[in-house]
Design an enzyme around this catalytic site. Structure first.
Site, short mmCIF file in Angstrom:
data_model
loop_
_atom_site.label_atom_id
_atom_site.label_comp_id
_atom_site.label_asym_id
_atom_site.label_seq_id
_atom_site.Cartn_x
_atom_site.Cartn_y
_atom_site.Cartn_z
N ARG A 15 -20.97 -35.42 98.00
CA ARG A 15 -20.03 -36.24 97.23
C ARG A 15 -18.80 -35.46 96.74
O ARG A 15 -17.88 -36.03 96.18
CB ARG A 15 -20.75 -36.89 96.05
CG ARG A 15 -21.53 -38.12 96.47
CD ARG A 15 -22.27 -38.73 95.31
NE ARG A 15 -23.48 -37.98 94.97
CZ ARG A 15 -24.10 -38.07 93.80
NH1 ARG A 15 -23.63 -38.84 92.84
NH2 ARG A 15 -25.21 -37.38 93.58
N ASP A 108 -25.43 -25.94 90.20
CA ASP A 108 -24.39 -26.93 89.94
C ASP A 108 -24.50 -27.49 88.51
O ASP A 108 -23.99 -28.56 88.22
CB ASP A 108 -24.42 -28.05 90.98
CG ASP A 108 -25.77 -28.75 91.06
OD1 ASP A 108 -26.69 -28.37 90.29
OD2 ASP A 108 -25.92 -29.67 91.88
N ASN A 390 14.94 -2.31 97.96
CA ASN A 390 13.84 -1.33 98.01
C ASN A 390 13.18 -1.28 99.37
O ASN A 390 12.38 -0.40 99.64
CB ASN A 390 12.79 -1.68 96.94
CG ASN A 390 12.21 -3.06 97.13
OD1 ASN A 390 12.89 -3.98 97.61
ND2 ASN A 390 10.96 -3.23 96.76
N SER A 409 27.86 -6.31 87.44
CA SER A 409 27.31 -7.50 88.10
C SER A 409 27.46 -7.45 89.62
O SER A 409 28.39 -6.83 90.14
CB SER A 409 28.04 -8.75 87.59
OG SER A 409 27.79 -8.90 86.23
C1 UD1 Z 1 -33.43 -33.32 90.35
C2 UD1 Z 1 -34.81 -33.57 89.72
C3 UD1 Z 1 -34.67 -34.69 88.70
C4 UD1 Z 1 -33.66 -34.34 87.65
C5 UD1 Z 1 -32.32 -34.01 88.31
C6 UD1 Z 1 -31.37 -33.48 87.29
C7 UD1 Z 1 -36.45 -33.06 91.41
C8 UD1 Z 1 -37.36 -33.60 92.44
N1 UD1 Z 1 -35.72 -33.93 90.76
O1 UD1 Z 1 -33.06 -34.49 91.04
O2 UD1 Z 1 -35.93 -34.91 88.08
O3 UD1 Z 1 -33.49 -35.40 86.74
O4 UD1 Z 1 -32.49 -33.00 89.32
O5 UD1 Z 1 -30.11 -33.33 87.84
O6 UD1 Z 1 -36.44 -31.87 91.19
N2 UD1 Z 1 -31.61 -28.18 95.88
C9 UD1 Z 1 -31.88 -27.19 96.78
N3 UD1 Z 1 -32.70 -27.49 97.83
C10 UD1 Z 1 -33.23 -28.70 98.01
C11 UD1 Z 1 -32.92 -29.71 97.08
C12 UD1 Z 1 -32.11 -29.43 96.02
O7 UD1 Z 1 -31.42 -26.06 96.65
O8 UD1 Z 1 -33.96 -28.88 98.98
C13 UD1 Z 1 -30.70 -27.87 94.76
C14 UD1 Z 1 -29.43 -28.66 94.80
O9 UD1 Z 1 -28.42 -27.94 95.48
C15 UD1 Z 1 -29.09 -28.81 93.32
C16 UD1 Z 1 -30.47 -28.86 92.67
O10 UD1 Z 1 -31.36 -28.25 93.56
O11 UD1 Z 1 -28.43 -27.70 92.81
C17 UD1 Z 1 -30.91 -30.26 92.33
O12 UD1 Z 1 -30.95 -31.03 93.51
P1 UD1 Z 1 -30.56 -32.54 93.52
O13 UD1 Z 1 -30.70 -33.08 94.88
O14 UD1 Z 1 -29.28 -32.75 92.83
O15 UD1 Z 1 -31.72 -33.12 92.61
P2 UD1 Z 1 -31.92 -34.60 92.17
O16 UD1 Z 1 -32.47 -35.37 93.31
O17 UD1 Z 1 -30.69 -35.08 91.55
#
Ligand code: UD1
Ligand code: MG
Length: 461
Positions: A15, A108, A390, A409
């Site tokens: 996004r 993030d 220069n 000048s």
């Molecule tokens: C996650 C939580 C949710 C919480 C929310 C808060 C889980 C299953 N859910 O949801 O309960 O309310 O965050 O924002 O944990 N990431 C990886 N590898 C992956 C998946 C994610 O590195 O395979 C990283 C993403 O880059 C991000 C973070 O983990 O920095 C969270 O991932 P995201 O997909 O945003 O989590 P949500 O589904 O929003």
């Protein structure tokens, strides 16, 4: 006891609509992930692990030249969920003792504070998982915190798996948690992906911990900005403004006069003395020091520079790698490039560009000039339209100017060249030979008067 901090940063951040991985987008001129890394580095005896996937090379390269704590990188080739992500770092975590702790952060979620994390780490132990939750009127998209009739946390349910009743819950999972390391290793092993998204959810460890007789200590965060994640450019801008306002408030508390705290942007570290005044739309980058009584005018950009006591930077000026001496005045619309050093009481006026040049005490260039690779003594006056040549197309050369030299000048000084103390250059001269002490140098065509000269007349056909 050891503390391993695992920062999740494998996602692309669709996004954001950007080629750049999400965690490299900046808040206050610094990648979001760098904010998290810096905060985590301040935790006593912590080791840092970052899980990367999308654009892992770009992320590792970003940190190559940064002076951060050592980062141990783990790769998650396919983003199969937060549980799977933490599992990629598992081989590097110290799970040898029941006392060891693992703290999970998101790359993030950049504004998390050290104090909040210290509290979580103080709460977690071999029998307790510490969880950070957020109560919000708009819980859409977030995992919901499930509590039993005794108000104890028993599980986290992701939005997509939640029942209608569970969706009404306003206490949500921030994603940040601290877990006993040895048990985490076991729980991660047992996580499945039998859910609506087919992902391995880290949040499943909560129910597993409860099953194992562990307590879940949930702390509700007061400042929602600390756990606000960034998914799109609007959220990025919102956190930027919040961060900037906090910064501005800290400066004002210290005594700095900001004409409008909403119109100052600090992208680095600023140190201010007493009675410093900063007008609107100022951007300060890198390491900037502004000493007592200095004033910064509207629309000024200053990067990696020192502004000494009582100096004034007038509107629209741009400074980088410069030192502006005591009571000196710069601008409006001046450009000081790296290596510019103005000593006390200097004046640099509009449309003057200076690069790698030292001005002695009280020297002036009041209008329209380029001064590069030069050393000027005290009390020098550079006339309007003076250019220091220069560069010969291949190499840079130096111009040396003694004390009390006057450059008329529209003169050109072709380096390498030296103008000794008290010498004087007539306006419009092209100087390419050294000028001795006390001498007047004139290097221009002589003025002639042609008698009986007739003006051209319009042809009549
Ligand atoms: C996650 C939580 C949710 C919480 C929310 C808060 C889980 C299953 N859910 O949801 O309960 O309310 O965050 O924002 O944990 N990431 C990886 N590898 C992956 C998946 C994610 O590195 O395979 C990283 C993403 O880059 C991000 C973070 O983990 O920095 C969270 O991932 P995201 O997909 O945003 O989590 P949500 O589904 O929003
Ligand atoms: Mg997700």
């Amino acid at each position: 006891m050891s503390i391993d901090v695992v920062i999740l940063a494998a996602g692309k951040g669709t996004r954001m609509h950007s080629e750049k991985p999400k965690v490299l987008h900046s808040i206050a001129g610094k990648a979001m992930l760098e904010h998290v890394v810096n905060t985590a580095s301040q935790l006593a005896s912590s080791k840092l692990h970052v899980v990367v996937g999308y654009a892992a090379d770009a992320i590792e390269a970003y940190f190559e030249n940064k002076e951060t704590q050592h980062i141990s990188w783990a790769t998650q080739a396919e983003q199969l969920g937060t549980g799977h992500a933490v599992a990629q770092a598992l081989p590097k975590l110290d799970i040898s003792s029941e006392e060891n702790k693992v703290l999970v952060l998101y790359g993030d979620v950049p504004l998390i504070q050290k104090r909040t994390l210290e509290n979580l780490l103080a709460t977690v132990n071999s029998e307790t998982v510490a969880l950070l939750t957020l109560v919000t009127e708009n819980p859409a998209g977030l995992g919901r915190i499930i509590r039993d009739t005794d108000n104890a946390v028993v599980a986290i349910v992701e939005e997509k798996d939640a029942s209608d009743a569970e969706k009404q819950i306003q206490e949500t999972n921030s994603g940040i948690l601290a877990v006993p390391a040895k048990k985490l290793a076991r729980w991660l092993n047992d996580i499945g992906n039998d859910n609506e998204q087919g992902e391995y959810y880290l949040t499943d460890v909560i129910a597993m911990a409860v099953n194992d007789g562990c307590k879940i200590a949930a702390t509700i965060i007061e400042d929602g900005f600390e756990v606000q994640g960034v998914n799109d450019k609007k959220q990025l801008a919102m956190l930027e403004r919040h961060f900037q306002m906090q910064n501005a408030e800290a400066l004002m508390e210290q005594g700095v006069a900001l004409l409008d705290p909403a119109r100052l942007d600090v992208r680095g570290e600023v140190e201010c003395g007493k009675d410093v005044e900063i007008d609107v739309n100022v951007v300060l980058e890198g390491k900037v020091t502004i000493k007592d009584g200095a004033r910064i005018g509207p629309g000024v950009t200053i990067k990696d520079s020192v502004i000494e006591e009582g100096a004034t930077i007038l509107s629209g000026s741009n400074l980088e790698g410069a030192v502006v001496g005591k009571n000196s005045s710069v601008g409006p619309h001046a450009r000081l490039r790296p290596g510019t050093v103005l000593n006390e009481g200097c004046k640099v006026g509009n449309f003057v560009e200076i690069k790698n040049a030292v001005f002695g005490k009280g020297s002036k260039a009041s209008h329209l000039a380029y001064i590069g690779d030069a050393e000027l003594g005290e009390g020098v006056n550079i006339g309007a339209g003076t250019i220091f040549c220069n560069y010969d197309g291949a190499n840079k050369h130096k111009t040396t100017i003694g004390n009390n030299v006057f450059i008329g000048s529209n003169s050109v000084l072709v380096a390498p060249v030296t103008l000794a103390d008290n010498s004087f250059v007539a306006a419009g001269s092209a100087i390419n030979k050294n000028v001795p002490k006390d001498m007047l140098a004139i290097a221009r065509g002589r003025q002639k008067h042609i008698e009986g000269w007739g003006r051209p007349k319009k042809k009549t056909s």
